[in-house]
Design a protein around this motif. Structure first.
Motif, PDB file in Angstrom:
ATOM      1  N   PHE B  26      14.889  36.126  21.631  1.00  0.00           N
ATOM      2  CA  PHE B  26      14.141  36.361  22.855  1.00  0.00           C
ATOM      3  C   PHE B  26      13.153  37.515  22.701  1.00  0.00           C
ATOM      4  O   PHE B  26      11.989  37.419  23.075  1.00  0.00           O
ATOM      5  CB  PHE B  26      15.152  36.642  23.976  1.00  0.00           C
ATOM      6  CG  PHE B  26      14.520  37.087  25.244  1.00  0.00           C
ATOM      7  CD1 PHE B  26      13.858  36.167  26.066  1.00  0.00           C
ATOM      8  CD2 PHE B  26      14.569  38.413  25.624  1.00  0.00           C
ATOM      9  CE1 PHE B  26      13.274  36.588  27.224  1.00  0.00           C
ATOM     10  CE2 PHE B  26      13.980  38.835  26.790  1.00  0.00           C
ATOM     11  CZ  PHE B  26      13.328  37.914  27.605  1.00  0.00           C
ATOM     12  N   THR B  27      13.618  38.602  22.076  1.00  0.00           N
ATOM     13  CA  THR B  27      12.766  39.774  21.884  1.00  0.00           C
ATOM     14  C   THR B  27      11.568  39.425  21.011  1.00  0.00           C
ATOM     15  O   THR B  27      10.426  39.805  21.306  1.00  0.00           O
ATOM     16  CB  THR B  27      13.561  40.903  21.228  1.00  0.00           C
ATOM     17  OG1 THR B  27      14.767  41.084  21.933  1.00  0.00           O
ATOM     18  CG2 THR B  27      12.789  42.197  21.222  1.00  0.00           C
ATOM     19  N   PHE B  28      11.829  38.650  19.965  1.00  0.00           N
ATOM     20  CA  PHE B  28      10.747  38.268  19.068  1.00  0.00           C
ATOM     21  C   PHE B  28       9.678  37.484  19.815  1.00  0.00           C
ATOM     22  O   PHE B  28       8.483  37.794  19.752  1.00  0.00           O
ATOM     23  CB  PHE B  28      11.323  37.424  17.925  1.00  0.00           C
ATOM     24  CG  PHE B  28      10.284  36.900  16.984  1.00  0.00           C
ATOM     25  CD1 PHE B  28       9.684  37.747  16.060  1.00  0.00           C
ATOM     26  CD2 PHE B  28       9.888  35.576  17.041  1.00  0.00           C
ATOM     27  CE1 PHE B  28       8.723  37.268  15.201  1.00  0.00           C
ATOM     28  CE2 PHE B  28       8.920  35.094  16.186  1.00  0.00           C
ATOM     29  CZ  PHE B  28       8.329  35.940  15.259  1.00  0.00           C
ATOM     30  N   LEU B  31       7.795  39.640  22.425  1.00  0.00           N
ATOM     31  CA  LEU B  31       6.849  40.554  21.791  1.00  0.00           C
ATOM     32  C   LEU B  31       5.596  39.802  21.352  1.00  0.00           C
ATOM     33  O   LEU B  31       4.469  40.297  21.535  1.00  0.00           O
ATOM     34  CB  LEU B  31       7.500  41.226  20.579  1.00  0.00           C
ATOM     35  CG  LEU B  31       8.240  42.528  20.885  1.00  0.00           C
ATOM     36  CD1 LEU B  31       8.932  43.048  19.646  1.00  0.00           C
ATOM     37  CD2 LEU B  31       7.273  43.584  21.435  1.00  0.00           C
ATOM     38  N   ARG B  32       5.816  38.606  20.819  1.00  0.00           N
ATOM     39  CA  ARG B  32       4.671  37.824  20.361  1.00  0.00           C
ATOM     40  C   ARG B  32       3.742  37.498  21.538  1.00  0.00           C
ATOM     41  O   ARG B  32       2.524  37.668  21.457  1.00  0.00           O
ATOM     42  CB  ARG B  32       5.156  36.538  19.684  1.00  0.00           C
ATOM     43  CG  ARG B  32       4.151  35.994  18.682  1.00  0.00           C
ATOM     44  CD  ARG B  32       4.711  34.863  17.905  1.00  0.00           C
ATOM     45  NE  ARG B  32       5.213  33.819  18.792  1.00  0.00           N
ATOM     46  CZ  ARG B  32       5.846  32.733  18.366  1.00  0.00           C
ATOM     47  NH1 ARG B  32       6.082  32.579  17.085  1.00  0.00           N
ATOM     48  NH2 ARG B  32       6.282  31.835  19.215  1.00  0.00           N
ATOM     49  N   SER B  33       4.315  37.082  22.682  1.00  0.00           N
ATOM     50  CA  SER B  33       3.501  36.777  23.869  1.00  0.00           C
ATOM     51  C   SER B  33       2.756  38.007  24.339  1.00  0.00           C
ATOM     52  O   SER B  33       1.575  37.947  24.688  1.00  0.00           O
ATOM     53  CB  SER B  33       4.390  36.282  25.004  1.00  0.00           C
ATOM     54  OG  SER B  33       5.152  35.220  24.583  1.00  0.00           O
ATOM     55  N   SER B  38      -2.177  41.093  25.021  1.00  0.00           N
ATOM     56  CA  SER B  38      -2.948  42.319  24.774  1.00  0.00           C
ATOM     57  C   SER B  38      -4.228  41.998  24.027  1.00  0.00           C
ATOM     58  O   SER B  38      -5.314  42.532  24.352  1.00  0.00           O
ATOM     59  CB  SER B  38      -2.119  43.301  23.945  1.00  0.00           C
ATOM     60  OG  SER B  38      -1.023  43.719  24.683  1.00  0.00           O
ATOM     61  N   ASP B  39      -4.125  41.117  23.038  1.00  0.00           N
ATOM     62  CA  ASP B  39      -5.313  40.703  22.286  1.00  0.00           C
ATOM     63  C   ASP B  39      -6.337  40.074  23.204  1.00  0.00           C
ATOM     64  O   ASP B  39      -7.541  40.364  23.136  1.00  0.00           O
ATOM     65  CB  ASP B  39      -4.910  39.684  21.192  1.00  0.00           C
ATOM     66  CG  ASP B  39      -4.276  40.376  20.002  1.00  0.00           C
ATOM     67  OD1 ASP B  39      -4.302  41.635  19.973  1.00  0.00           O
ATOM     68  OD2 ASP B  39      -3.747  39.675  19.118  1.00  0.00           O
ATOM     69  N   HIS B 178      -0.653  38.743  34.238  1.00  0.00           N
ATOM     70  CA  HIS B 178       0.281  37.980  33.415  1.00  0.00           C
ATOM     71  C   HIS B 178       1.084  38.899  32.509  1.00  0.00           C
ATOM     72  O   HIS B 178       2.299  38.789  32.357  1.00  0.00           O
ATOM     73  CB  HIS B 178      -0.511  36.957  32.582  1.00  0.00           C
ATOM     74  CG  HIS B 178       0.369  35.974  31.876  1.00  0.00           C
ATOM     75  ND1 HIS B 178      -0.101  35.091  30.952  1.00  0.00           N
ATOM     76  CD2 HIS B 178       1.694  35.728  31.963  1.00  0.00           C
ATOM     77  CE1 HIS B 178       0.883  34.360  30.495  1.00  0.00           C
ATOM     78  NE2 HIS B 178       1.992  34.737  31.099  1.00  0.00           N
ATOM     79  N   LYS B 179       0.364  39.857  31.887  1.00  0.00           N
ATOM     80  CA  LYS B 179       1.005  40.777  30.957  1.00  0.00           C
ATOM     81  C   LYS B 179       2.060  41.632  31.672  1.00  0.00           C
ATOM     82  O   LYS B 179       3.177  41.815  31.169  1.00  0.00           O
ATOM     83  CB  LYS B 179      -0.058  41.681  30.324  1.00  0.00           C
ATOM     84  CG  LYS B 179       0.483  42.505  29.177  1.00  0.00           C
ATOM     85  CD  LYS B 179      -0.530  43.528  28.712  1.00  0.00           C
ATOM     86  CE  LYS B 179       0.195  44.709  28.111  1.00  0.00           C
ATOM     87  NZ  LYS B 179      -0.465  45.964  28.407  1.00  0.00           N
TER      88      LYS B 179
END
Lengths: 148, 472
Positions: B26-28, B31-33, B38-39, B178-179
């Motif tokens: 879940f953390t992975f 973090l990816r999302s 952010s990008d 969203h972030k």
């Protein structure tokens, strides 16, 4: 001919708490006509009363027997204790002590000779045998050997 | 109860591990999302910034152009020349930033911006050319017309950029929202799963500790029971020994008195009474033998610790035993065969002698009528693995195997256990005298020496196999 004269009869002290045994041994001594004075004490500590002329034996005074017949299983002080104490006292340690007991345990035999017993005799179970044993004691200790 | 606890323990441990794994996955993913968001936000910001830059460069060009028209001083043309250089690069950048977007509208707007920028550049060039011909009669009119067209183009570009920025700003807001949501969700879920994992681990730990405590208690209890048992056993042996010892005394006197009675009062008693007295006497004798045997048997266990054992030479032990029975052996005309191997065994000389003595006596007693007794003793060394009834820990030890055989009447194999029992007899006392203690004593001695004895099947006579640990 006895080595000890009639005037100086050998004194044998028998320490045994069992009245029957004392009776049987006395009968055997009488029937074999052993020339000695057979005296009795009833437990281990009385042996020392006899030797030192204390307690019951105060009136008769101190007396040193020529031989002690010692039973092992006795109240107050058992035979092993008595032997140990006699052998530790310079005044008495010369007295030959013959163990006269029911035990046949080789362990007891070894231990008591080690402690200074002069003989180890197991009480026989028939009167004939007892009589024979007493006769032998008489022949050996009273007639054959020199007693102190 | 215990099985349930264990199952529960395993379940909670598994749950905790699963929870930890899900935290990882879940953390992975979260973090990816988050990084992606952010990008995207950074990208939007870049687009906003670059479009503003385009407008600002276009303004710079216009300012330079105005200065030159008014003064004809070529130094005013510097910002214009720089701006035309920048503008191309900036426009390309905006183009590349919006290139991959799925938004077709934004792409169209950028293309229009391109178009207006080119138009504007063309207008400026025309204006600059016109300003160099002040003597033309339509100089003013041309200039004004060109200036108006330039202003119109500039306004259009402005509008395009505004709409471009408007769209990007909306996008930015949406992405930031969203972030934020993603961050909040991630944190919440992470906390929840972590708490659950901690809970599961604590539960498993608690159960584990309980189980360990329970086992410790059980172990303590077991130790206590074992030591109690040992003490009771010792007490019992002591008791048997003392009782049989003390019972001997009155028994002996009974025997003495009865023999005295028979001897002294034979005539008065008469035949019948004498017969009864003799029976009584022999019964008392039998009892005495039994008690003496019992004393020997119980006495074996009272011989102190087995740590007092010394190394004994088996050949010497057997030789001594044979010497002790010289009379009996020669009376029976027995032949004894012994391989005289000097195996060292840890033990007590007296007891080992007693063991062989009982075996010898047994062989001399149970003979076939009119046959010379033949006794043979063979020894060899084996490993624990080759020994029957060996425990796992004895597998690596080495043992002396003693094969003791005779040519007597033998023992039926169905009595192989019974013959070693205390006071167990296979024959009546009239045929073969004895109390039935011999083999029981043998078994006890062998057991005390950490060995085994058993009856072996054989065609002739009896065979005993004895195993004793070999001393190092």
């Amino acid at each position: 001919m006895p080595l000890i004269s009639q005037q100086q009869k050998a004194v044998i002290l028998m320490a045994d708490d069992d009245a029957d045994d004392r009776y049987l041994v006395q009968v055997a001594f009488e029937e074999n006509d052993i020339q000695c004075e057979l005296l009795f004490v009833e437990d281990g500590s009385e042996v020392f009363d006899f030797l030192m002329g204390q307690g019951k034996h105060e009136e008769k005074g101190s007396k040193i027997p020529n031989l002690i017949l010692l039973d092992l299983n006795m109240p107050k002080k058992d035979g092993k204790q008595v032997l140990q104490e006699i052998k530790a006292l310079p005044a008495y340690h010369h007295i030959p002590v013959v163990i006269f007991t029911t035990s046949k345990s080789p362990e007891d035999v070894r231990q008591l000779y080690k402690m200074g017993a002069s003989s180890f005799i197991s009480k026989p179970s028939s009167f004939d045998k007892l009589s024979e044993v007493v006769r032998n004691i008489g022949t050996y200790w009273v007639e054959t050997t020199m007693l102190p | 109860m215990r099985k349930q606890t264990l199952q529960f323990l395993y379940a909670s441990l598994a749950a905790a591990v699963l929870l930890l794994l899900s935290i990882g996955v879940f953390t992975f993913r979260s973090l990816r999302s988050l990084i992606e968001q952010s990008d995207a936000i950074a990208h939007t910001n870049k687009v906003l910034f670059q479009t503003e830059e385009v407008i600002s460069t276009m303004k710079d060009a216009e300012i330079g152009q105005r200065g030159f028209i008014l003064t004809h001083d070529s130094s005013f043309l510097k910002p214009y020349v720089d701006a035309t250089q920048y503008l191309g690069r900036q426009l390309k950048l905006v183009d590349s930033l919006t290139n991959f977007r799925p938004q077709v509208v934004q792409r169209q707007r950028v293309r229009r911006l391109f178009y207006f920028a080119q138009q504007r550049d063309a207008h400026i060039k025309q204006l600059l050319a016109a300003s160099l011909e002040p003597n033309r009669p339509d100089y003013d009119l041309r200039l004004i017309a060109l200036l108006n067209r330039g202003k119109a183009t500039m306004d259009s570009a402005r509008i395009v950029v505004d709409s471009l920025q408007q769209t990007e700003k909306l996008l930015l807001e949406e992405r930031i929202h969203h972030k934020d949501q993603l961050s909040a969700n991630t944190l919440g879920l992470f906390t929840l799963i972590s708490l659950l994992a901690v809970l599961m681990f604590s539960l498993a730990f608690y159960l584990l500790i309980q189980e360990i405590r329970r086992r410790q208690n059980y172990e303590r209890q077991l130790e206590k029971t074992v030591s109690d048992l040992l003490r009771t056993n010792q007490d019992l042996e002591q008791f048997t020994y003392v009782v049989s010892h003390h019972l001997q005394e009155p028994l002996r006197k009974l025997q003495t008195f009865s023999t005295r009675l028979v001897q002294k009062h034979a005539i008065e008693l008469g035949d019948n009474a004498r017969f009864l007295m003799e029976r009584m006497g022999s019964t008392a004798n039998q009892m005495q033998t039994l008690m003496a045997d019992l004393l020997v048997y119980t006495g074996l266990g009272l011989h102190g610790d087995t740590t007092d054992f010394e190394v004994q030479d088996l050949a010497v032990v057997f030789q001594k035993t044979v010497e002790n029975h010289e009379k009996q052996l020669s009376a029976a005309k027995a032949m004894v065969q012994f391989d005289k191997q000097s195996w060292p065994v840890l033990g007590e000389m007296e007891q080992l002698e007693l063991l062989f003595s009982h075996l010898l006596q047994n062989s001399l007693k149970f003979v076939v009528e009119n046959q010379r007794p033949h006794i043979s003793v063979h020894t060899f060394v084996i490993t624990g693995e080759q020994m029957p009834f060996a425990t796992q820990s004895q597998h690596d030890e080495r043992f002396v195997k003693i094969v003791f055989t005779d040519n007597g009447i033998g023992i039926d194999m169905q009595y192989q256990d019974k013959v070693f029992g205390l006071f167990q007899r296979l024959h009546t006392a009239d045929n073969y005298p004895g109390t039935g203690v011999g083999l029981a004593v043998c078994k006890r001695i062998v057991k005390r020496h950490n060995g085994y004895i058993h009856l072996a099947a054989t065609e002739v006579g009896a065979a005993f196999h004895i195993y004793l640990p070999l001393a190092n």
